[in-house]
Design an enzyme around this catalytic site. Sequence first.
Site, PDB file in Angstrom:
ATOM      1  N   HIS A   2      38.532  48.949  52.217  1.00 45.00           N
ATOM      2  CA  HIS A   2      39.368  47.734  52.092  1.00 45.00           C
ATOM      3  C   HIS A   2      38.626  46.484  52.571  1.00 45.00           C
ATOM      4  O   HIS A   2      38.343  45.619  51.775  1.00 45.00           O
ATOM      5  CB  HIS A   2      40.735  47.860  52.781  1.00 45.00           C
ATOM      6  N   ASP A  59      42.492  55.673  46.251  1.00 45.05           N
ATOM      7  CA  ASP A  59      43.287  55.599  47.471  1.00 45.05           C
ATOM      8  C   ASP A  59      44.624  56.335  47.388  1.00 45.05           C
ATOM      9  O   ASP A  59      44.658  57.557  47.408  1.00 45.05           O
ATOM     10  CB  ASP A  59      43.459  54.113  47.853  1.00 45.05           C
TER      11      ASP A  59
HETATM   12  C1  NGQ Z   1      46.442  56.257  54.895  1.00 45.92           C
HETATM   13  N1  NGQ Z   1      46.505  54.304  53.500  1.00 45.92           N
HETATM   14  O1  NGQ Z   1      45.839  56.756  55.847  1.00 45.92           O
HETATM   15  O2  NGQ Z   1      46.908  56.938  53.984  1.00 45.92           O
HETATM   16  C2  NGQ Z   1      46.587  54.751  54.847  1.00 45.92           C
HETATM   17  C3  NGQ Z   1      47.885  54.340  55.458  1.00 45.92           C
HETATM   18  C4  NGQ Z   1      47.373  53.813  57.843  1.00 45.92           C
HETATM   19  C5  NGQ Z   1      46.031  53.087  53.224  1.00 45.92           C
HETATM   20  N2  NGQ Z   1      45.545  52.390  54.194  1.00 45.92           N
HETATM   21  C6  NGQ Z   1      48.058  54.734  56.876  1.00 45.92           C
HETATM   22  N3  NGQ Z   1      46.036  52.619  52.013  1.00 45.92           N
HETATM   23  O3  NGQ Z   1      46.471  53.069  57.495  1.00 45.92           O
HETATM   24  O4  NGQ Z   1      47.762  53.877  59.014  1.00 45.92           O
HETATM   25 ZN    ZN Z   2      43.084  55.093  52.542  1.00 48.12          ZN
END
Ligand code: NGQ
Ligand code: ZN
Length: 449
Positions: A269, A317
């Site tokens: 990101h 993602d």
């Molecule tokens: C994840 N996903 O780990 O799946 C993360 C969300 C977080 C994204 N960042 C959870 N798109 O970052 O705490």
């Molecule tokens: Zn992720």
Amino acid sequence: MTQTLFFMTALLPHGWHDNVRLTIDAGRIAQIEPEAHAAPGDERHAIGLPGLGNLHSHAFQRGMAGLAERRGSGDDSFWTWREVMYRFLERMGPDDLMAIAAQAYAEMLETGFTRVGEFHYLHHDPAGSAFADPAAMSVAIAQAAGETGIGLTLLPVFYAHGGFGGAAPNAGQRRFVNDLDSFATLRERAGQALAALPDAVLGLAPHSLRAATPAQIAALDAMAGRAPIHIHIAEQTREVEDCLAWSGARPVEWLLDHAPVDRRWCLVHATHMTADETHALAQSGATAGLCPITEANLGDGLFPARDYRGVWGVGSDSNVMIDASEELRLYEYGQRLHHRGRNILAAAPGASTGAALFGPSLAGGARALGTAAGIAVGNSADLVSLDAGHPGLIARSGDALLDGWIFAAGRGAVDCVWRHGRKVVTGGRHIAREAIAARYRARLAGLLA
Ligand code: NGQ
Ligand code: ZN
């Protein structure tokens, strides 16, 4: 076993060539003959491209795609989406994960992704205890990759905390949590599960600066050796604010100052950066891992792509929609909408935007996933053919084929895909599509019941 493919035109590392004959031996490209004549046994195709790496996936999230598009009681955000996601994974076991990941990986292959970086953090059972085999969920990922044929770079995720400064994890995070010792054991066992796959890569990933402390990140960097290291960073403004409150530095600034970030690293990101951070990230040699569809879906913000001069690649993602060409298209379209111009990322006057998207994301994806990419001798035969009869590709040649695929045709133009020499997609459909989809339907019905 040797096979030969003949492409009317193909994208080689230094550009397009016509009448390209490839000899593939034991999954690798053994010989490349441009401007060749087809021989009787050659399998003939129109347009050949190297397969792209998908540098960031949470395969299990494919199962909740579209289920978080309903407004909640307050203002919806990334953080309320995360609550929905935590609830979705509550009951998921290894067999569910295997079925969902196979579905996601078959879809990735159908759109032209030939390798996936699985950022895998769902390690434990629903109560938060290790499975009898602590890597049971990693084994499920490896099985899904084996069944579909996709190349796998497995990134077991280290997750210990619920926020900056070593905050305790919350109940929704209990299935992710390890200490460094249990993580090392889990990772070693996950590595064994990769042995059966051709050219699999084992990396690792501190989940984020929220979930790992500075000392843990240093230990993980050492544990990785020369293998890929991925981390989520600066995706949401709240993370930037919390990082500033904790350390006085912004997330990317903090990481570049405190960890030996180099070409092994992939910063996923890196949405919210100052101009100085953007410059320093490019200088580091790390890959910026962009996930344009998910970043749009989650309302993250826009990566400063126009001003970034470093290595980058794309990832699917959350897998809310799986489409290699759409990731690239949206990467450019975000810039057009923001800067109110066109062909923002094209390299020079007269240059193709599609080429400026495809070439760098191919190279960056490979760097982040610890492999080599491109149609070159010695590389894995990871190939994509496009349907020259697709309306978006008619009467195009060279880079205009990339422009046509990315901006005008999309996933419907992908015809065949070979992974490590094996043809796994034909006529746009994965060879095991029906069986994988049937099992996915059954498993999902159980999970969502
Ligand atoms: C994840 N996903 O780990 O799946 C993360 C969300 C977080 C994204 N960042 C959870 N798109 O970052 O705490
Ligand atoms: Zn992720």
